[in-house]
Design a protein around this motif. Structure first.
Motif, PDB file in Angstrom:
ATOM      1  N   ALA A  23     -41.532 -10.792   4.227  1.00 10.85           N
ATOM      2  CA  ALA A  23     -40.967  -9.559   3.677  1.00 10.85           C
ATOM      3  C   ALA A  23     -39.515  -9.786   3.280  1.00 10.85           C
ATOM      4  CB  ALA A  23     -41.061  -8.424   4.695  1.00 10.85           C
ATOM      5  N   PHE A  24     -39.148  -9.308   2.092  1.00 11.18           N
ATOM      6  CA  PHE A  24     -37.768  -9.299   1.627  1.00 11.18           C
ATOM      7  C   PHE A  24     -37.437  -7.871   1.206  1.00 11.18           C
ATOM      8  CE2 PHE A  24     -38.332 -13.831   1.435  1.00 11.18           C
ATOM      9  CZ  PHE A  24     -37.052 -14.340   1.615  1.00 11.18           C
ATOM     10  N   VAL A  25     -36.484  -7.258   1.899  1.00  8.83           N
ATOM     11  CA  VAL A  25     -36.113  -5.873   1.625  1.00  8.83           C
ATOM     12  C   VAL A  25     -34.608  -5.800   1.397  1.00  8.83           C
ATOM     13  CG1 VAL A  25     -38.057  -4.911   2.893  1.00  8.83           C
ATOM     14  CG2 VAL A  25     -35.929  -5.410   4.110  1.00  8.83           C
ATOM     15  N   SER A  26     -34.137  -4.641   0.919  1.00  8.63           N
ATOM     16  CA  SER A  26     -32.754  -4.557   0.463  1.00  8.63           C
ATOM     17  C   SER A  26     -31.803  -3.837   1.398  1.00  8.63           C
ATOM     18  CB  SER A  26     -32.712  -3.865  -0.912  1.00  8.63           C
ATOM     19  OG  SER A  26     -33.207  -2.535  -0.799  1.00  8.63           O
ATOM     20  N   THR A  30     -34.877  -0.174   6.097  1.00  8.85           N
ATOM     21  CA  THR A  30     -36.208  -0.678   5.745  1.00  8.85           C
ATOM     22  C   THR A  30     -36.529  -1.942   6.540  1.00  8.85           C
ATOM     23  OG1 THR A  30     -35.937   0.194   3.506  1.00  8.85           O
ATOM     24  CG2 THR A  30     -37.672  -1.432   3.842  1.00  8.85           C
ATOM     25  N   GLU A  31     -35.530  -2.800   6.716  1.00  6.84           N
ATOM     26  CA  GLU A  31     -35.755  -4.021   7.492  1.00  6.84           C
ATOM     27  C   GLU A  31     -36.154  -3.688   8.919  1.00  6.84           C
ATOM     28  OE1 GLU A  31     -33.412  -8.145   8.734  1.00  6.84           O
ATOM     29  OE2 GLU A  31     -32.362  -6.543   7.665  1.00  6.84           O
ATOM     30  N   ASP A  32     -35.519  -2.679   9.499  1.00  9.51           N
ATOM     31  CA  ASP A  32     -35.852  -2.290  10.869  1.00  9.51           C
ATOM     32  C   ASP A  32     -37.284  -1.778  10.959  1.00  9.51           C
ATOM     33  OD1 ASP A  32     -34.977  -1.598  13.703  1.00  9.51           O
ATOM     34  OD2 ASP A  32     -35.559   0.400  12.963  1.00  9.51           O
ATOM     35  N   SER A  33     -37.732  -1.006   9.968  1.00  5.22           N
ATOM     36  CA  SER A  33     -39.106  -0.496   9.962  1.00  5.22           C
ATOM     37  C   SER A  33     -40.106  -1.644   9.858  1.00  5.22           C
ATOM     38  CB  SER A  33     -39.309   0.473   8.798  1.00  5.22           C
ATOM     39  OG  SER A  33     -38.512   1.628   8.955  1.00  5.22           O
ATOM     40  N   ALA A  46     -44.442 -14.514  11.191  1.00  3.17           N
ATOM     41  CA  ALA A  46     -43.876 -13.599  10.207  1.00  3.17           C
ATOM     42  C   ALA A  46     -42.446 -13.983   9.895  1.00  3.17           C
ATOM     43  CB  ALA A  46     -43.937 -12.161  10.720  1.00  3.17           C
ATOM     44  N   PHE A  47     -42.028 -13.662   8.688  1.00  2.00           N
ATOM     45  CA  PHE A  47     -40.655 -13.929   8.248  1.00  2.00           C
ATOM     46  C   PHE A  47     -40.140 -12.682   7.558  1.00  2.00           C
ATOM     47  CE2 PHE A  47     -37.624 -15.303   4.991  1.00  2.00           C
ATOM     48  CZ  PHE A  47     -36.732 -16.029   5.766  1.00  2.00           C
ATOM     49  N   VAL A  48     -39.069 -12.091   8.087  1.00  2.00           N
ATOM     50  CA  VAL A  48     -38.498 -10.869   7.543  1.00  2.00           C
ATOM     51  C   VAL A  48     -37.048 -11.140   7.188  1.00  2.00           C
ATOM     52  CG1 VAL A  48     -37.998  -8.436   7.955  1.00  2.00           C
ATOM     53  CG2 VAL A  48     -40.044  -9.476   8.954  1.00  2.00           C
ATOM     54  N   ALA A  49     -36.624 -10.754   5.988  1.00  2.00           N
ATOM     55  CA  ALA A  49     -35.261 -11.029   5.555  1.00  2.00           C
ATOM     56  C   ALA A  49     -34.773  -9.945   4.621  1.00  2.00           C
ATOM     57  CB  ALA A  49     -35.189 -12.391   4.856  1.00  2.00           C
ATOM     58  N   THR A  50     -33.443  -9.778   4.557  1.00  2.00           N
ATOM     59  CA  THR A  50     -32.855  -8.935   3.520  1.00  2.00           C
ATOM     60  C   THR A  50     -32.562  -9.828   2.321  1.00  2.00           C
ATOM     61  OG1 THR A  50     -30.654  -9.265   4.469  1.00  2.00           O
ATOM     62  CG2 THR A  50     -31.869  -7.302   5.148  1.00  2.00           C
ATOM     63  N   GLY A  51     -32.916  -9.336   1.139  1.00  2.00           N
ATOM     64  CA  GLY A  51     -32.709 -10.148  -0.051  1.00  2.00           C
ATOM     65  C   GLY A  51     -33.422  -9.564  -1.246  1.00  2.00           C
ATOM     66  N   THR A  52     -33.304 -10.244  -2.360  1.00  2.00           N
ATOM     67  CA  THR A  52     -33.866  -9.795  -3.630  1.00  2.00           C
ATOM     68  C   THR A  52     -35.174 -10.535  -3.932  1.00  2.00           C
ATOM     69  OG1 THR A  52     -32.695 -11.495  -4.876  1.00  2.00           O
ATOM     70  CG2 THR A  52     -31.526  -9.402  -4.470  1.00  2.00           C
ATOM     71  N   ILE A  53     -35.774 -10.205  -5.079  1.00  2.00           N
ATOM     72  CA  ILE A  53     -36.970 -10.928  -5.513  1.00  2.00           C
ATOM     73  C   ILE A  53     -36.639 -12.392  -5.774  1.00  2.00           C
ATOM     74  CG2 ILE A  53     -38.617 -11.169  -7.424  1.00  2.00           C
ATOM     75  CD1 ILE A  53     -38.907  -8.194  -7.490  1.00  2.00           C
ATOM     76  N   ASP A  54     -35.434 -12.663  -6.257  1.00  2.00           N
ATOM     77  CA  ASP A  54     -35.027 -14.060  -6.447  1.00  2.00           C
ATOM     78  C   ASP A  54     -35.032 -14.819  -5.126  1.00  2.00           C
ATOM     79  OD1 ASP A  54     -34.707 -13.987  -9.195  1.00  2.00           O
ATOM     80  OD2 ASP A  54     -32.635 -13.293  -9.069  1.00  2.00           O
ATOM     81  N   ASP A  55     -34.603 -14.152  -4.042  1.00  2.00           N
ATOM     82  CA  ASP A  55     -34.644 -14.785  -2.721  1.00  2.00           C
ATOM     83  C   ASP A  55     -36.085 -15.031  -2.288  1.00  2.00           C
ATOM     84  OD1 ASP A  55     -31.815 -14.764  -2.338  1.00  2.00           O
ATOM     85  OD2 ASP A  55     -31.936 -12.631  -1.833  1.00  2.00           O
ATOM     86  N   GLN A 118     -50.861  -4.837  -4.921  1.00  2.00           N
ATOM     87  CA  GLN A 118     -51.859  -4.069  -4.186  1.00  2.00           C
ATOM     88  C   GLN A 118     -51.443  -2.617  -3.923  1.00  2.00           C
ATOM     89  OE1 GLN A 118     -54.995  -5.471  -3.441  1.00  2.00           O
ATOM     90  NE2 GLN A 118     -54.087  -6.910  -4.866  1.00  2.00           N
ATOM     91  N   ASP A 119     -50.137  -2.389  -3.747  1.00  2.00           N
ATOM     92  CA  ASP A 119     -49.693  -1.014  -3.500  1.00  2.00           C
ATOM     93  C   ASP A 119     -48.191  -0.924  -3.757  1.00  2.00           C
ATOM     94  OD1 ASP A 119     -49.812   1.649  -2.876  1.00  2.00           O
ATOM     95  OD2 ASP A 119     -50.781   1.367  -0.932  1.00  2.00           O
ATOM     96  N   TYR A 120     -47.717   0.293  -3.966  1.00  2.00           N
ATOM     97  CA  TYR A 120     -46.295   0.560  -4.167  1.00  2.00           C
ATOM     98  C   TYR A 120     -45.893   1.682  -3.220  1.00  2.00           C
ATOM     99  CZ  TYR A 120     -42.005   2.278  -6.400  1.00  2.00           C
ATOM    100  OH  TYR A 120     -40.723   2.695  -6.651  1.00  2.00           O
ATOM    101  N   LEU A 121     -44.900   1.413  -2.357  1.00  2.00           N
ATOM    102  CA  LEU A 121     -44.460   2.370  -1.359  1.00  2.00           C
ATOM    103  C   LEU A 121     -43.064   2.865  -1.691  1.00  2.00           C
ATOM    104  CD1 LEU A 121     -45.567   0.442   1.875  1.00  2.00           C
ATOM    105  CD2 LEU A 121     -46.900   2.068   0.504  1.00  2.00           C
ATOM    106  N   VAL A 122     -42.868   4.164  -1.543  1.00  2.00           N
ATOM    107  CA  VAL A 122     -41.564   4.771  -1.791  1.00  2.00           C
ATOM    108  C   VAL A 122     -40.841   4.939  -0.463  1.00  2.00           C
ATOM    109  CG1 VAL A 122     -40.351   6.749  -2.781  1.00  2.00           C
ATOM    110  CG2 VAL A 122     -42.492   5.952  -3.819  1.00  2.00           C
ATOM    111  N   LYS A 123     -39.572   4.541  -0.425  1.00  2.00           N
ATOM    112  CA  LYS A 123     -38.762   4.680   0.786  1.00  2.00           C
ATOM    113  C   LYS A 123     -38.530   6.156   1.112  1.00  2.00           C
ATOM    114  CE  LYS A 123     -36.174   0.405  -0.071  1.00  2.00           C
ATOM    115  NZ  LYS A 123     -34.838  -0.182  -0.301  1.00  2.00           N
ATOM    116  N   PRO A 124     -38.336   6.461   2.388  1.00  2.00           N
ATOM    117  CA  PRO A 124     -38.204   5.560   3.542  1.00  2.00           C
ATOM    118  C   PRO A 124     -39.560   5.123   4.087  1.00  2.00           C
ATOM    119  CG  PRO A 124     -37.872   7.824   4.237  1.00  2.00           C
ATOM    120  CD  PRO A 124     -38.055   7.874   2.746  1.00  2.00           C
TER     121      PRO A 124
END
Length: 405
Positions: A23-26, A30-33, A46-55, A118-124
């Motif tokens: 997972a890469f979130v901004s 969202t990262e905590d969730s 699992a690998f969770v990180a803050t970053g962009t699509i480029d990351d 597969q799906d698109y989720l709207v924050k939060p």
């Protein structure tokens, strides 16, 4: 970029290489969730990180194998569809991709589904929402489109025109240079040339798979394929000449259908146009390359092959490749006369490059990128992947044109 790994000590690069969930979130919320979702589901790798699509693209390029599930945040993207198309180039077709964003946009949601998300989720986000989403995406719904790899069949007008040479060179370019995951299936069960050109030994994996296609899963594929590097996987066989093998109707088509979900490209090296294997290869392929040399016999045979391929019913994209496997000599059919005789355009003519091709074949190495043949393969790969740009014809093309006059 901050990084954390669930259920394991944080930040291990080795562990990240084998992650099943990435997972890469901004943002931190969202990262905590996502972290809580991973913890609640007890996802071991699992690998969770803050970053962009480029990351995310950079991480996937460094991984030996794509994860089974991928979550990416498109909140900061001005062109999310274009960015996700770039992501798809390094992500195996079988990966379940879920996107996260801030826009409650039905049009965006539909467009994302069309390109295989597969799906698109709207924050939060909440851990419960993520759990429902990934439980649902285990089986794609009726409106969702599973991404699949592209199937390419290569067939020659006769032995010696260079079908396998071109096919192997293209496969190596797609895997090593274009960074795609590629399966090469040599359908000559009695020992085609693919393994020799790749510098690997056949393990009769193809006949094993054809007899047990119902068992084909990730682990079985890893045991059966012969690998060349990290992204090129080969299926071949070298049966004894005195042995027989009966290919059951539909088995090859079933194999190809499975491979499409695990590879960006599936290349089928067809040794001859007749028989069940060729029939099912042509039926499965969306792109068919017909390889010929500049001879009267090739002109006759490629005309028959064109009619045969067009009758398959799946409306494949046909491309005639004219190869020059031997030294230039007087008396060969001129390219314009060849195209006129077959009533079909020549997609590309590949030059004679004896030294580069022979050296690569004998050493089991990739053809030099700066060689004449290497440049031609690069052009072929660019055309296939849709990255072809307008360029000046290479110097050898002008030389060949003068020789043909």
């Amino acid at each position: 970029m901050s990084e954390t790994l669930s259920r394991f000590r944080g930040g291990s690069g080795a562990t990240a290489q084998a992650a099943d969930f990435v997972a890469f979130v901004s943002d931190a919320q969202t990262e905590d969730s996502v972290r809580r979702f991973v913890h609640d589901r007890m996802i071991a790798h699992a690998f969770v990180a803050t970053g962009t699509i480029d990351d995310a693209i950079a991480r996937l390029k460094s991984m030996e194998r794509s994860p089974s599930k991928l979550l990416v945040d498109v909140s900061g993207s001005d062109m999310p569809l274009s960015d996700l198309e770039r992501l798809a180039q390094v992500c195996e077709p079988s990966v379940s991709v879920v996107t996260v964003g801030e826009r409650n946009d039905v049009g965006l949601f539909r467009n994302l589904l069309k390109i295989g998300v597969q799906d698109y989720l709207v924050k939060p986000l909440t851990p419960e929402l993520l759990q429902r989403t990934f439980d649902t995406t285990a089986d794609a719904g009726p409106l969702q489109h599973r991404r699949t790899g592209k199937v390419i069949a290569l067939a020659g007008t006769r032995g010696g025109v260079g079908t396998t040479t071109i096919g192997v060179a293209l496969a190596r370019h797609l895997a090593d240079i274009t960074m795609r995951r590629v399966a090469y299936v040599d359908l000559n069960l009695y020992g085609g040339g693919a393994c020799t050109l790749l510098g690997v030994a056949s393990n009769n994996g193809l006949t094993d798979v054809l007899e047990n296609v119902h068992r084909l899963d990730q682990q079985y594929m890893e045991r059966t394929f012969v690998t060349q590097g990290q992204r090129l996987f080969v299926l071949s066989s070298e049966l004894d000449y005195a042995s027989t093998f009966e290919l059951r109707q539909g088995v090859l088509g079933e194999l190809v259908a499975t491979l499409k979900h695990h590879f960006h490209y599936v290349l089928l090296d067809v040794p001859g146009p007749a028989g069940i294997a060729a029939e099912e290869a042509f039926e499965a392929a969306k792109n068919i390359y017909l390889v010929a040399d500049r001879s009267v016999h090739s002109a006759r045979e490629v005309t028959r092959l064109i009619r045969h391929a067009q009758a398959c019913g799946n409306e494949p994209t046909l491309s005639v490749l004219v190869n020059n496997p031997g030294q230039p000599a007087a008396g060969r059919v001129a390219s314009r006369d060849f195209a006129q005789a077959i009533g079909f355009p020549i997609a590309q003519e590949l030059p004679f490059d004896g030294k580069a091709v022979s050296t690569a074949e004998n050493l089991g190495e990739r053809v030099r990128l700066d060689s004449e043949f290497g440049v031609a393969i690069n052009m072929l790969a660019d055309n296939l992947t849709g990255t072809q740009q307008a360029t000046t014809a290479p110097w050898y093309a002008r030389l060949l044109a003068r020789r043909k006059r």
